[in-house]
Design an enzyme around this catalytic site. Structure first.
Site, short mmCIF file in Angstrom:
data_model
loop_
_atom_site.label_atom_id
_atom_site.label_comp_id
_atom_site.label_asym_id
_atom_site.label_seq_id
_atom_site.Cartn_x
_atom_site.Cartn_y
_atom_site.Cartn_z
N SER A 194 39.41 -52.68 1.08
CA SER A 194 38.23 -52.00 1.60
C SER A 194 37.41 -51.37 0.47
O SER A 194 36.98 -52.08 -0.43
CB SER A 194 38.67 -50.97 2.63
OG SER A 194 37.57 -50.51 3.34
N ASP A 368 38.13 -57.92 12.23
CA ASP A 368 37.68 -56.72 11.52
C ASP A 368 36.26 -56.39 11.98
O ASP A 368 35.32 -57.14 11.71
CB ASP A 368 37.71 -57.00 10.01
CG ASP A 368 37.46 -55.76 9.17
OD1 ASP A 368 36.90 -54.78 9.71
OD2 ASP A 368 37.81 -55.78 7.98
N HIS A 402 40.99 -54.49 10.27
CA HIS A 402 40.74 -53.91 8.95
C HIS A 402 41.96 -53.19 8.36
O HIS A 402 42.17 -53.19 7.15
CB HIS A 402 39.56 -52.95 9.07
CG HIS A 402 38.99 -52.52 7.76
ND1 HIS A 402 38.25 -53.34 6.96
CD2 HIS A 402 39.08 -51.34 7.10
CE1 HIS A 402 37.89 -52.69 5.86
NE2 HIS A 402 38.38 -51.46 5.92
#
Ligand SMILES: *[C@@H]1O[C@H](CO)[C@@H](O)[C@H](O)[C@H]1NC(C)=O
Ligand SMILES: *[C@@H]1O[C@H](CO)[C@@H](O)[C@H](O)[C@H]1NC(C)=O
Ligand SMILES: *[C@@H]1O[C@H](CO)[C@@H](O)[C@H](O)[C@H]1NC(C)=O
Ligand SMILES: *[C@@H]1O[C@H](CO)[C@@H](O)[C@H](O)[C@H]1NC(C)=O
Ligand SMILES: *[C@@H]1O[C@H](CO)[C@@H](O)[C@H](O)[C@H]1NC(C)=O
Ligand SMILES: *[C@@H]1O[C@H](CO)[C@@H](O)[C@H](O)[C@H]1NC(C)=O
Length: 426
Positions: A194, A368, A402
């Protein structure tokens, strides 16, 4: 008093409520994890499928030692005075000292720290890489549990929290990369989750030559590289933020804990214990990260829920929200006058991905909601030829979200094994 239907209903609901309170706050089992979610509802101290996992209370160094790996700890000072902790697992379990190993740097995302790479036993990415023959390094950004120190300021002072994503790319990332590059005299393989991968890309646009020299590849797990996206919950949050940000700044002194403090007993009491609590606590996050409980891991969820949270600054979140609002990837916007002083232009400059010269592997999860197919495609289109060498790796699962990059029950076959095989060849 006659017993009416209303009374009965009242008695039943209030008792269920009291039972929940009792379960959550007073009934404590020693065994904190079980091999299936249904085992959690039994008497855990008598059930052979349940046991105590001490990792939940340990710090990164202690967990690495407990899993019988060597660990080294370094404290680096950035040029603006923050003292960052970097951990190293120099070799795997059955591989001694000696042979040269390629260094891999694992970098955590926003509101997290390096614990996420080591707190899932033999499903932890750091241990898998060490056993595969790599020299594993774990970075921790300023403000997080292991990097909450500064030469002059204390974390209780507002000045300490006076940073945003730019400082993480401008000071923290080069400090960590330079240190490892110096120590190992080899190019690094950088894996970021991320914002961890966004930071590498930002660093590579600010210092294109240095990044090219020191990084062999950036493997970007769900890179949060720009704000050109339309997540509904985030857009709702954006409105909320507009009206509360000044008040929050006053109340928090610039220190921001969106999900709570790491290792907090409140989070432990509210979010672990029974699976319904674990599910409830993940619900809000999933509205941003992607809904799905199908990858939840009963053996490690009570640990990751408490450990994979950490602090950042108010301005960091404000910057992310500015990017979402303007649908671009600019530096922090201080307003025209201050921009002129700081950047020498009235508008904040833009992170130009075309300048990045390090090869990048983009990794995408189909479920995600934060970093969707469109965002990844936008990033890929912006990359230069030199950087766009490896295209996109899409994880072979419809429900992977995610967070699953570091917590999924089946993350090893779905993601870590293919990645380890890939980097062994480059
Ligand atoms: C981890 O805990 C041990 C024992 O409490 C302590 O000595 C050590 O300094 C801690 N390490 C970090 C990085 O917090
Ligand atoms: C977490 O908190 C417990 C006390 O509740 C403490 O013993 C332990 O050292 C803490 N762990 C970390 C990683 O800070
Ligand atoms: C981890 O260890 C368990 C039990 O020792 C074993 O069943 C499992 O296959 C291992 N998983 C991985 C990914 O190595
Ligand atoms: C790298 O090593 C050189 C000499 O060995 C030293 O002068 C320099 O300060 C080091 N840089 C970092 C970032 O550690
Ligand atoms: C980004 O960098 C490339 C290559 O230097 C340049 O051609 C392009 O104009 C830049 N884009 C912006 C928006 O500044
Ligand atoms: C942002 O998304 C829009 C479509 O929604 C697209 O036209 C535009 O090129 C994207 N911008 C960037 C910087 O990728």
């Amino acid at each position: 008093m006659s017993i009416t239907f209303k009374n009965v209903k009242y008695i039943i609901t209030s008792n269920i409520f009291l039972m929940f309170i009792y379960l959550i706050f007073f009934h404590k089992f020693h065994n904190n994890v079980c091999t299936t979610f249904s085992d959690y509802y039994t008497n855990r101290d008598q059930n052979n499928n349940c046991y105590y996992n001490p990792d939940s209370k340990l710090n990164v160094t202690e967990i690495i030692k407990r899993w019988q790996y060597s660990v080294e700890e370094y404290h680096l000072t950035t040029t603006d005075g923050y003292i960052l902790t970097v951990f190293r697992i120099p070799f795997g379990k059955n591989l001694g000292v000696g042979a040269t190993r390629k260094p891999v740097l694992l970098q955590h995302g926003m509101f997290a720290n390096s614990a996420g790479f080591i707190n899932r036993g033999n499903k932890s990415l750091a241990f898998i890489l060490a056993d595969a023959g790599f020299d594993v390094w774990l970075g921790n950004f300023r403000g997080t549990l292991y990097s909450k120190r500064h030469k002059e300021f204390s974390p209780t002072e507002r000045k300490f929290w006076d940073f945003d994503t730019r400082e993480l790319a401008l000071y923290d990332t080069p400090a960590i990369v330079d240190f490892i590059f110096n120590k190992t005299e080899q190019q690094l393989l950088y894996i970021g989750h991320s914002f961890g991968s966004a930071a590498a890309a930002m660093y590579g646009t600010i210092f294109p030559n240095s990044a090219k020299q020191k990084l062999k590849i950036i493997i970007a797990f769900a890179p949060s590289i720009h704000g050109n996206q339309s997540n509904i919950v985030l857009n709702f949050f954006l409105l909320f933020w507009r009206y509360t940000k000044s008040l929050l700044y006053m109340l928090t002194n610039g220190e921001l804990y969106l999900k709570g403090h790491p290792n907090s007993s409140i989070r432990e009491i509210l979010c672990t214990g029974y699976p319904f609590q674990m599910y409830l606590c993940q619900f809000l996050e999933m509205s941003v990260n992607g809904f799905s409980y199908s990858h939840s891991d009963p053996k490690t969820l009570p640990i990751t829920i408490v450990q994979n949270v950490d602090l950042s600054s108010h301005r960091t979140l404000d910057h992310i929200i500015q990017c979402l609002e303007k649908r671009n990837w600019d530096y922090y916007d201080y307003g025209a006058e201050s921009n002129q002083l700081i950047y020498r232009t009235p508008y904040p400059p833009y992170y130009n991905l075309t300048l990045l010269r390090v090869p990048m592997l983009l990794v995408r999860a189909k479920n995600d909601l934060l970093i969707t197919k469109k965002e990844i495609e936008d990033i890929r289109k912006a990359l230069s030829k030199e950087s766009n060498l490896y295209d996109i790796f899409t994880i072979d699962s419809e429900s992977f979200n995610h967070d699953d990059f570091i917590v999924a029950r089946d993350v090893v076959p779905l993601l870590y094994e293919p990645i380890v095989n890939f980097i062994k060849k480059i």
